[in-house]
Write a protein that holds these residues in place. Structure first.
Motif, PDB file in Angstrom:
ATOM      1  N   ARG A   1      -0.129   1.555  12.839  1.00  0.00           N
ATOM      2  CA  ARG A   1      -0.849   0.278  12.931  1.00  0.00           C
ATOM      3  C   ARG A   1      -0.424  -0.688  11.818  1.00  0.00           C
ATOM      4  O   ARG A   1      -1.260  -1.285  11.145  1.00  0.00           O
ATOM      5  CB  ARG A   1      -2.361   0.539  12.870  1.00  0.00           C
ATOM      6  CG  ARG A   1      -2.887   1.417  13.994  1.00  0.00           C
ATOM      7  CD  ARG A   1      -4.313   1.854  13.749  1.00  0.00           C
ATOM      8  NE  ARG A   1      -4.420   2.630  12.510  1.00  0.00           N
ATOM      9  CZ  ARG A   1      -5.565   2.901  11.912  1.00  0.00           C
ATOM     10  NH1 ARG A   1      -6.706   2.467  12.419  1.00  0.00           N
ATOM     11  NH2 ARG A   1      -5.575   3.615  10.794  1.00  0.00           N
ATOM     12  N   PHE A   2       0.882  -0.825  11.665  1.00  0.00           N
ATOM     13  CA  PHE A   2       1.436  -1.661  10.598  1.00  0.00           C
ATOM     14  C   PHE A   2       2.608  -2.476  11.127  1.00  0.00           C
ATOM     15  O   PHE A   2       3.102  -2.222  12.235  1.00  0.00           O
ATOM     16  CB  PHE A   2       1.882  -0.791   9.413  1.00  0.00           C
ATOM     17  CG  PHE A   2       0.784   0.076   8.866  1.00  0.00           C
ATOM     18  CD1 PHE A   2      -0.257  -0.493   8.135  1.00  0.00           C
ATOM     19  CD2 PHE A   2       0.757   1.442   9.104  1.00  0.00           C
ATOM     20  CE1 PHE A   2      -1.285   0.290   7.651  1.00  0.00           C
ATOM     21  CE2 PHE A   2      -0.265   2.233   8.627  1.00  0.00           C
ATOM     22  CZ  PHE A   2      -1.299   1.657   7.894  1.00  0.00           C
ATOM     23  N   CYS A   3       3.019  -3.420  10.330  1.00  0.00           N
ATOM     24  CA  CYS A   3       4.124  -4.296  10.713  1.00  0.00           C
ATOM     25  C   CYS A   3       5.409  -3.819  10.048  1.00  0.00           C
ATOM     26  O   CYS A   3       5.630  -4.078   8.864  1.00  0.00           O
ATOM     27  CB  CYS A   3       3.812  -5.744  10.309  1.00  0.00           C
ATOM     28  SG  CYS A   3       5.125  -6.917  10.732  1.00  0.00           S
TER      29      CYS A   3
ATOM     30  N   ILE B   1       9.784  -2.161   3.741  1.00  0.00           N
ATOM     31  CA  ILE B   1      10.169  -1.993   5.142  1.00  0.00           C
ATOM     32  C   ILE B   1       9.013  -2.327   6.069  1.00  0.00           C
ATOM     33  O   ILE B   1       9.210  -2.610   7.247  1.00  0.00           O
ATOM     34  CB  ILE B   1      10.661  -0.561   5.426  1.00  0.00           C
ATOM     35  CG1 ILE B   1       9.520   0.453   5.283  1.00  0.00           C
ATOM     36  CG2 ILE B   1      11.829  -0.201   4.519  1.00  0.00           C
ATOM     37  CD1 ILE B   1       9.809   1.786   5.930  1.00  0.00           C
ATOM     38  N   MET B   2       7.771  -2.298   5.543  1.00  0.00           N
ATOM     39  CA  MET B   2       6.585  -2.484   6.381  1.00  0.00           C
ATOM     40  C   MET B   2       5.433  -3.036   5.543  1.00  0.00           C
ATOM     41  O   MET B   2       5.415  -2.903   4.319  1.00  0.00           O
ATOM     42  CB  MET B   2       6.179  -1.157   7.017  1.00  0.00           C
ATOM     43  CG  MET B   2       5.895  -0.077   6.003  1.00  0.00           C
ATOM     44  SD  MET B   2       5.751   1.577   6.684  1.00  0.00           S
ATOM     45  CE  MET B   2       4.134   1.511   7.426  1.00  0.00           C
ATOM     46  N   TYR B   3       4.479  -3.648   6.253  1.00  0.00           N
ATOM     47  CA  TYR B   3       3.332  -4.279   5.596  1.00  0.00           C
ATOM     48  C   TYR B   3       2.085  -4.075   6.450  1.00  0.00           C
ATOM     49  O   TYR B   3       2.168  -3.727   7.637  1.00  0.00           O
ATOM     50  CB  TYR B   3       3.572  -5.782   5.426  1.00  0.00           C
ATOM     51  CG  TYR B   3       4.724  -6.106   4.510  1.00  0.00           C
ATOM     52  CD1 TYR B   3       4.531  -6.306   3.147  1.00  0.00           C
ATOM     53  CD2 TYR B   3       6.020  -6.192   5.012  1.00  0.00           C
ATOM     54  CE1 TYR B   3       5.595  -6.594   2.303  1.00  0.00           C
ATOM     55  CE2 TYR B   3       7.091  -6.478   4.175  1.00  0.00           C
ATOM     56  CZ  TYR B   3       6.871  -6.671   2.829  1.00  0.00           C
ATOM     57  OH  TYR B   3       7.936  -6.953   1.994  1.00  0.00           O
ATOM     58  N   GLY B   4       0.945  -4.329   5.837  1.00  0.00           N
ATOM     59  CA  GLY B   4      -0.314  -4.295   6.568  1.00  0.00           C
ATOM     60  C   GLY B   4      -0.451  -5.509   7.460  1.00  0.00           C
ATOM     61  O   GLY B   4       0.335  -6.457   7.392  1.00  0.00           O
ATOM     62  N   ILE B   5      -1.486  -5.516   8.271  1.00  0.00           N
ATOM     63  CA  ILE B   5      -1.684  -6.560   9.272  1.00  0.00           C
ATOM     64  C   ILE B   5      -1.851  -7.947   8.636  1.00  0.00           C
ATOM     65  O   ILE B   5      -1.536  -8.965   9.235  1.00  0.00           O
ATOM     66  CB  ILE B   5      -2.900  -6.186  10.154  1.00  0.00           C
ATOM     67  CG1 ILE B   5      -2.955  -7.014  11.425  1.00  0.00           C
ATOM     68  CG2 ILE B   5      -4.198  -6.296   9.371  1.00  0.00           C
ATOM     69  CD1 ILE B   5      -3.974  -6.498  12.436  1.00  0.00           C
TER      70      ILE B   5
END
Length: 292
Positions: free
Chosen positions: A68-70, A111-115
């Motif tokens: 559930r991440f970007c 590489i990824m972030y929260g909503i």
């Protein structure tokens, strides 16, 4: 309630109607587009990899991750598809998200972030939950957020290049995006020769994944093209030279005469399905004997 329902229905009908239509597989394409669209978080522009956590890859096994991440990779691929299908607003929202997570030139990429752009996505196990089909553990958060994956910059700059060439934007937007292009290019110049975890996010020793090198080439190729579009000749030449160096390195170390194929890493003889994207991103011609 009925009024809100009708408004919602009209919104989605209008959105669907703006999509490019095809004679074949139109329903399947539209359904896929709706899935990509519903993964988008409107307030921030983030695009999630999934709406679920801990659904197992295999029932009863432990590969149950929180998605559930970007991820910049997944989001860029989704946005590229939406852009291709006529939805420029989705791309604008995502690029706004990218600008907002980079508050200053010194901010490093993850590489990824929260909503909402959160950077710390600490992974935890919830032992009091039994999981889907008794597949434990149930996890929230994802430890992959602090991995190095050098391929992410290629997808991102590919989307930015398409946006530049199709939707130039205001002068302020162009300048803001140019700073991001420079930031990404600096990062690639420093990182492309380093080992990483690759597109498969392997939880072990970092290696020189060939696909990561290919996407580093994509990043510098698109950066050079963006610089050309903006008449920034010095940058265009500098980044083209770096792209050429990366390509030469891949042909030297990433090709195996023994198996007549590009390999997964510089140090093994495994094949890797991700390398089929080489031609898609313009790294190699589809009729090149090495690609075939």
């Amino acid at each position: 309630v009925e009024l809100e329902f009708e408004r919602t229905k009209v919104y989605w009908l209008n959105w669907s109607n703006r999509s490019i239509k095809y004679e074949a597989y139109s329903n399947e394409i539209l359904r896929s587009l709706l899935v990509l669209k519903i993964m988008s978080f409107e307030p921030s522009g983030a695009v999630l990899a999934a709406l679920t956590t801990s659904l197992p890859e295999t029932i009863g096994e432990v590969r149950n991750w929180d998605y559930r991440f970007c991820w910049l990779r997944d989001a860029s691929m989704s946005i590229e598809t939406l852009l291709f299908m006529g939805h420029a607003q989705s791309a604008e929202g995502f690029l706004r998200f990218i600008k907002n997570i980079l508050k200053s030139k010194q901010d490093a990429f993850q590489i990824m972030y929260g909503i909402r752009g959160e950077r710390e996505l600490v992974e935890e196990e919830l032992p009091h939950l039994s999981g889907f089909g008794d597949s434990v553990p149930v996890r929230i958060g994802n430890a992959a957020y602090n991995q190095r994956q050098n391929d992410i910059f290629g997808y991102l700059l590919n989307v930015i290049f398409q946006f530049y060439t199709n939707f130039r934007g205001t002068l302020d937007e162009i300048e803001d995006m140019w700073e991001i292009v420079r930031n990404i290019s600096r990062t690639v110049a420093v990182n492309w020769e380093m080992p990483d975890r690759g597109i498969w996010e392997i939880r072990g020793d970092e290696k020189h994944f060939v696909f990561s090198k290919v996407m580093s080439w994509v990043a510098m190729d698109r950066a050079s093209q963006i610089a050309t579009v903006l008449n920034k000749t010095d940058y265009a030449v500098l980044w083209r030279e770096l792209a050429d160096d990366i390509k030469a390195d891949i042909f030297t170390h990433g090709w195996s005469d023994e198996i007549q194929s590009f390999t997964q890493t510089y140090c093994n003889k495994d094949v890797d399905a991700s390398l089929l994207l080489m031609a898609e991103y313009g790294f190699i011609e589809a009729n090149d004997v090495r690609y075939i």
